[in-house]
Design a protein around this motif. Structure first.
Motif, PDB file in Angstrom:
ATOM      1  N   GLN A 164       0.812  -1.206   0.000  1.00  0.00           N
ATOM      2  CA  GLN A 164       0.000   0.000   0.000  1.00  0.00           C
ATOM      3  C   GLN A 164       0.853   1.268   0.000  1.00  0.00           C
ATOM      4  OE1 GLN A 164      -3.248   0.032  -0.431  1.00  0.00           O
ATOM      5  NE2 GLN A 164      -3.344  -2.199  -0.420  1.00  0.00           N
ATOM      6  N   ASN A 165       2.006   1.208   0.645  1.00  0.00           N
ATOM      7  CA  ASN A 165       2.890   2.373   0.679  1.00  0.00           C
ATOM      8  C   ASN A 165       3.579   2.541  -0.676  1.00  0.00           C
ATOM      9  OD1 ASN A 165       5.873   3.494   1.254  1.00  0.00           O
ATOM     10  ND2 ASN A 165       4.441   4.392   2.718  1.00  0.00           N
ATOM     11  N   VAL A 173       0.984 -10.297   5.389  1.00  0.00           N
ATOM     12  CA  VAL A 173       1.042  -8.934   5.915  1.00  0.00           C
ATOM     13  C   VAL A 173      -0.242  -8.183   5.572  1.00  0.00           C
ATOM     14  CG1 VAL A 173       2.164  -6.681   5.676  1.00  0.00           C
ATOM     15  CG2 VAL A 173       3.557  -8.742   5.908  1.00  0.00           C
ATOM     16  N   GLU A 174      -0.671  -8.308   4.333  1.00  0.00           N
ATOM     17  CA  GLU A 174      -1.907  -7.636   3.920  1.00  0.00           C
ATOM     18  C   GLU A 174      -3.094  -8.108   4.765  1.00  0.00           C
ATOM     19  OE1 GLU A 174      -5.046  -7.453   0.181  1.00  0.00           O
ATOM     20  OE2 GLU A 174      -3.144  -8.531  -0.045  1.00  0.00           O
ATOM     21  N   HIS A 175      -3.193  -9.417   4.977  1.00  0.00           N
ATOM     22  CA  HIS A 175      -4.303  -9.967   5.748  1.00  0.00           C
ATOM     23  C   HIS A 175      -4.228  -9.553   7.212  1.00  0.00           C
ATOM     24  CE1 HIS A 175      -5.224 -13.392   2.665  1.00  0.00           C
ATOM     25  NE2 HIS A 175      -5.373 -12.178   2.171  1.00  0.00           N
ATOM     26  N   ILE A 176      -3.032  -9.508   7.760  1.00  0.00           N
ATOM     27  CA  ILE A 176      -2.861  -9.099   9.153  1.00  0.00           C
ATOM     28  C   ILE A 176      -3.318  -7.655   9.349  1.00  0.00           C
ATOM     29  CG2 ILE A 176      -1.129  -8.540  10.915  1.00  0.00           C
ATOM     30  CD1 ILE A 176       0.447 -11.007   9.882  1.00  0.00           C
ATOM     31  N   LEU A 177      -2.897  -6.772   8.454  1.00  0.00           N
ATOM     32  CA  LEU A 177      -3.204  -5.351   8.600  1.00  0.00           C
ATOM     33  C   LEU A 177      -4.660  -5.021   8.304  1.00  0.00           C
ATOM     34  CD1 LEU A 177      -0.026  -3.677   7.037  1.00  0.00           C
ATOM     35  CD2 LEU A 177      -0.598  -3.936   9.459  1.00  0.00           C
ATOM     36  N   THR A 178      -5.317  -5.798   7.464  1.00  0.00           N
ATOM     37  CA  THR A 178      -6.695  -5.488   7.084  1.00  0.00           C
ATOM     38  C   THR A 178      -7.724  -6.308   7.848  1.00  0.00           C
ATOM     39  OG1 THR A 178      -6.567  -7.055   5.225  1.00  0.00           O
ATOM     40  CG2 THR A 178      -6.063  -4.738   4.764  1.00  0.00           C
ATOM     41  N   GLY A 179      -7.286  -7.121   8.795  1.00  0.00           N
ATOM     42  CA  GLY A 179      -8.221  -7.851   9.637  1.00  0.00           C
ATOM     43  C   GLY A 179      -8.809  -9.090   9.014  1.00  0.00           C
ATOM     44  N   ILE A 220      -9.237   1.272  12.124  1.00  0.00           N
ATOM     45  CA  ILE A 220      -7.983   1.992  12.378  1.00  0.00           C
ATOM     46  C   ILE A 220      -7.255   1.388  13.576  1.00  0.00           C
ATOM     47  CG2 ILE A 220      -7.011   4.204  13.106  1.00  0.00           C
ATOM     48  CD1 ILE A 220      -9.232   5.570  11.519  1.00  0.00           C
ATOM     49  N   ARG A 221      -8.011   1.109  14.634  1.00  0.00           N
ATOM     50  CA  ARG A 221      -7.405   0.551  15.843  1.00  0.00           C
ATOM     51  C   ARG A 221      -6.760  -0.797  15.557  1.00  0.00           C
ATOM     52  NH1 ARG A 221     -11.463   0.285  20.642  1.00  0.00           N
ATOM     53  NH2 ARG A 221     -11.221   2.551  20.435  1.00  0.00           N
ATOM     54  N   HIS A 222      -7.451  -1.636  14.770  1.00  0.00           N
ATOM     55  CA  HIS A 222      -6.890  -2.941  14.428  1.00  0.00           C
ATOM     56  C   HIS A 222      -5.574  -2.795  13.678  1.00  0.00           C
ATOM     57  CE1 HIS A 222      -6.615  -7.093  12.980  1.00  0.00           C
ATOM     58  NE2 HIS A 222      -6.269  -6.543  11.839  1.00  0.00           N
ATOM     59  N   THR A 223      -5.565  -1.968  12.643  1.00  0.00           N
ATOM     60  CA  THR A 223      -4.351  -1.804  11.839  1.00  0.00           C
ATOM     61  C   THR A 223      -3.204  -1.246  12.666  1.00  0.00           C
ATOM     62  OG1 THR A 223      -5.699  -1.435   9.859  1.00  0.00           O
ATOM     63  CG2 THR A 223      -3.398  -0.768   9.740  1.00  0.00           C
ATOM     64  N   ALA A 226       5.297  -2.898  11.008  1.00  0.00           N
ATOM     65  CA  ALA A 226       5.427  -2.307   9.667  1.00  0.00           C
ATOM     66  C   ALA A 226       4.781  -0.925   9.695  1.00  0.00           C
ATOM     67  CB  ALA A 226       4.763  -3.201   8.624  1.00  0.00           C
ATOM     68  N   PRO A 227       5.452   0.065  10.272  1.00  0.00           N
ATOM     69  CA  PRO A 227       4.847   1.388  10.485  1.00  0.00           C
ATOM     70  C   PRO A 227       4.321   2.056   9.217  1.00  0.00           C
ATOM     71  CG  PRO A 227       6.912   1.195  11.688  1.00  0.00           C
ATOM     72  CD  PRO A 227       6.814  -0.006  10.801  1.00  0.00           C
ATOM     73  N   ARG A 228       5.166   2.162   8.206  1.00  0.00           N
ATOM     74  CA  ARG A 228       4.735   2.883   7.007  1.00  0.00           C
ATOM     75  C   ARG A 228       3.616   2.155   6.276  1.00  0.00           C
ATOM     76  NH1 ARG A 228       9.114   5.874   3.329  1.00  0.00           N
ATOM     77  NH2 ARG A 228      10.450   4.030   3.455  1.00  0.00           N
ATOM     78  N   GLU A 229       3.696   0.834   6.219  1.00  0.00           N
ATOM     79  CA  GLU A 229       2.664   0.066   5.540  1.00  0.00           C
ATOM     80  C   GLU A 229       1.348   0.129   6.307  1.00  0.00           C
ATOM     81  OE1 GLU A 229       1.177  -2.449   2.413  1.00  0.00           O
ATOM     82  OE2 GLU A 229       2.771  -0.953   2.649  1.00  0.00           O
ATOM     83  N   ALA A 230       1.408   0.153   7.617  1.00  0.00           N
ATOM     84  CA  ALA A 230       0.191   0.240   8.429  1.00  0.00           C
ATOM     85  C   ALA A 230      -0.543   1.556   8.175  1.00  0.00           C
ATOM     86  CB  ALA A 230       0.534   0.093   9.909  1.00  0.00           C
ATOM     87  N   PHE A 231       0.181   2.667   8.240  1.00  0.00           N
ATOM     88  CA  PHE A 231      -0.455   3.965   8.021  1.00  0.00           C
ATOM     89  C   PHE A 231      -0.951   4.106   6.578  1.00  0.00           C
ATOM     90  CE2 PHE A 231       2.035   5.099  11.846  1.00  0.00           C
ATOM     91  CZ  PHE A 231       1.000   5.609  12.613  1.00  0.00           C
ATOM     92  N   SER A 232      -0.217   3.538   5.625  1.00  0.00           N
ATOM     93  CA  SER A 232      -0.648   3.601   4.233  1.00  0.00           C
ATOM     94  C   SER A 232      -1.881   2.743   3.993  1.00  0.00           C
ATOM     95  CB  SER A 232       0.486   3.145   3.301  1.00  0.00           C
ATOM     96  OG  SER A 232       1.565   4.051   3.347  1.00  0.00           O
ATOM     97  N   THR A 233      -1.995   1.636   4.724  1.00  0.00           N
ATOM     98  CA  THR A 233      -3.185   0.787   4.616  1.00  0.00           C
ATOM     99  C   THR A 233      -4.423   1.560   5.065  1.00  0.00           C
ATOM    100  OG1 THR A 233      -1.928  -1.254   4.958  1.00  0.00           O
ATOM    101  CG2 THR A 233      -4.280  -1.326   5.464  1.00  0.00           C
ATOM    102  N   ILE A 234      -4.303   2.323   6.142  1.00  0.00           N
ATOM    103  CA  ILE A 234      -5.418   3.147   6.625  1.00  0.00           C
ATOM    104  C   ILE A 234      -5.764   4.218   5.595  1.00  0.00           C
ATOM    105  CG2 ILE A 234      -6.111   4.825   8.378  1.00  0.00           C
ATOM    106  CD1 ILE A 234      -4.346   3.246  10.363  1.00  0.00           C
TER     107      ILE A 234
END
Length: 277
Positions: free
Chosen positions: A97-98, A133-139, A246-249, A256-264
């Protein structure tokens, strides 16, 4: 919670047996709990592995699953065809996403395909890691992805270029996400640190994190950015649903800080674009 832990641990042990032929003692459960286990397997896409694992417990004194649940599993197996790793984890269409990290990833893919000595097994391992990673960050459910990572490395690990994989993870800032996935396999499925040469740090027992991955309560399989246009022309959405997403991500931002914020951010943009369409 203790009762749920019995269910989750039994489920984990049976799945572990089905995936890795490593059986641990299970506890006796009620028919209701066995039914919940079948539902868990369906939710995580693990019906074939559950069926194989149950075969290993046929003579266990605590194996009291009702015949009706066995029949239910057989029916579910008919609609759960087994797919190969290359079908489930497509290296060609990987993306992050980033924007900056995705550019690095696409350069890695392009360079690897141009290399006469390219390593398919290393590419496939990276694909599994990044899809997780994608599945973890998007729930989404990622338990099967973690198991697939372990199964793939057990079968093809000798062909993986772990130095190259380690460099790829560093370049895409996914080293900690890789470590997290490896720790789940170590804590929940009997793997050893030596099976993951690309792993940078093992912080200890992550069994609680494994149980969290098993629990359906931890999955946020809703549409997080459910915006719509009101009759007055205003864009509105569900604040609670958005906050939960947002809280989950952000729970995983330390990996993965940058990828997490970019996912949101990308989720927000996608929700708005669907209104325009």
């Amino acid at each position: 919670m203790q009762t749920d832990n019995i269910l989750f641990k039994n489920f984990l042990y049976i799945i572990r047996s089905g995936a890795f032929d490593d059986s641990r003692p299970i506890s006796m459960m009620s028919p209701f709990k066995w039914g919940k286990m079948v539902q868990l397997a369906q939710l995580h896409g693990l019906i074939p592995i559950l069926a194989k694992g149950l075969e290993h417990y046929f003579y266990d004194v605590n194996f009291n699953i009702p015949p009706s649940q066995i029949e239910d599993i057989r029916e579910r197996l008919k609609s759960n065809p087994i797919k190969g790793f290359n079908e489930l984890y497509d290296f060609d269409h990987l993306h992050l996403q980033n924007k900056t990290l995705n550019q690095r990833l696409q350069q890695i893919i392009k360079a690897e395909y141009a290399d006469a000595e390219r390593s398919f097994e290393t590419m496939q391992t990276l694909a599994i890691l990044l899809v997780n990673v994608e599945h973890i960050l998007t729930g989404k459910s990622y338990l099967k992805g973690i198991i697939d990572l372990g199964r793939y490395l057990r079968v093809e690990g000798s062909k993986v270029d772990f130095v190259k994989l380690e460099n790829w993870l560093k370049s895409t800032e996914m080293t900690k996400m890789g470590d997290y996935q490896c720790r789940l396999l170590i804590s929940g499925f009997g793997f050893s640190k030596e099976e993951f040469p690309f792993m940078q740090k093992n912080s200890g027992d992550d069994l609680e994190a494994v149980l969290l991955a098993v629990s359906p309560d931890s999955l946020k399989q809703f549409k997080p950015w459910d915006f719509h246009e009101s009759k007055g022309g205003f864009v509105i959405g569900s604040p609670l649903r958005t906050l939960r997403s947002i809280r989950h991500t952000l729970t995983y931002r330390r990996y993965a800080p940058r990828e997490a914020f970019s996912t949101i951010y990308q989720g927000f943009l996608k929700g708005l674009s669907e209104i325009e369409e």
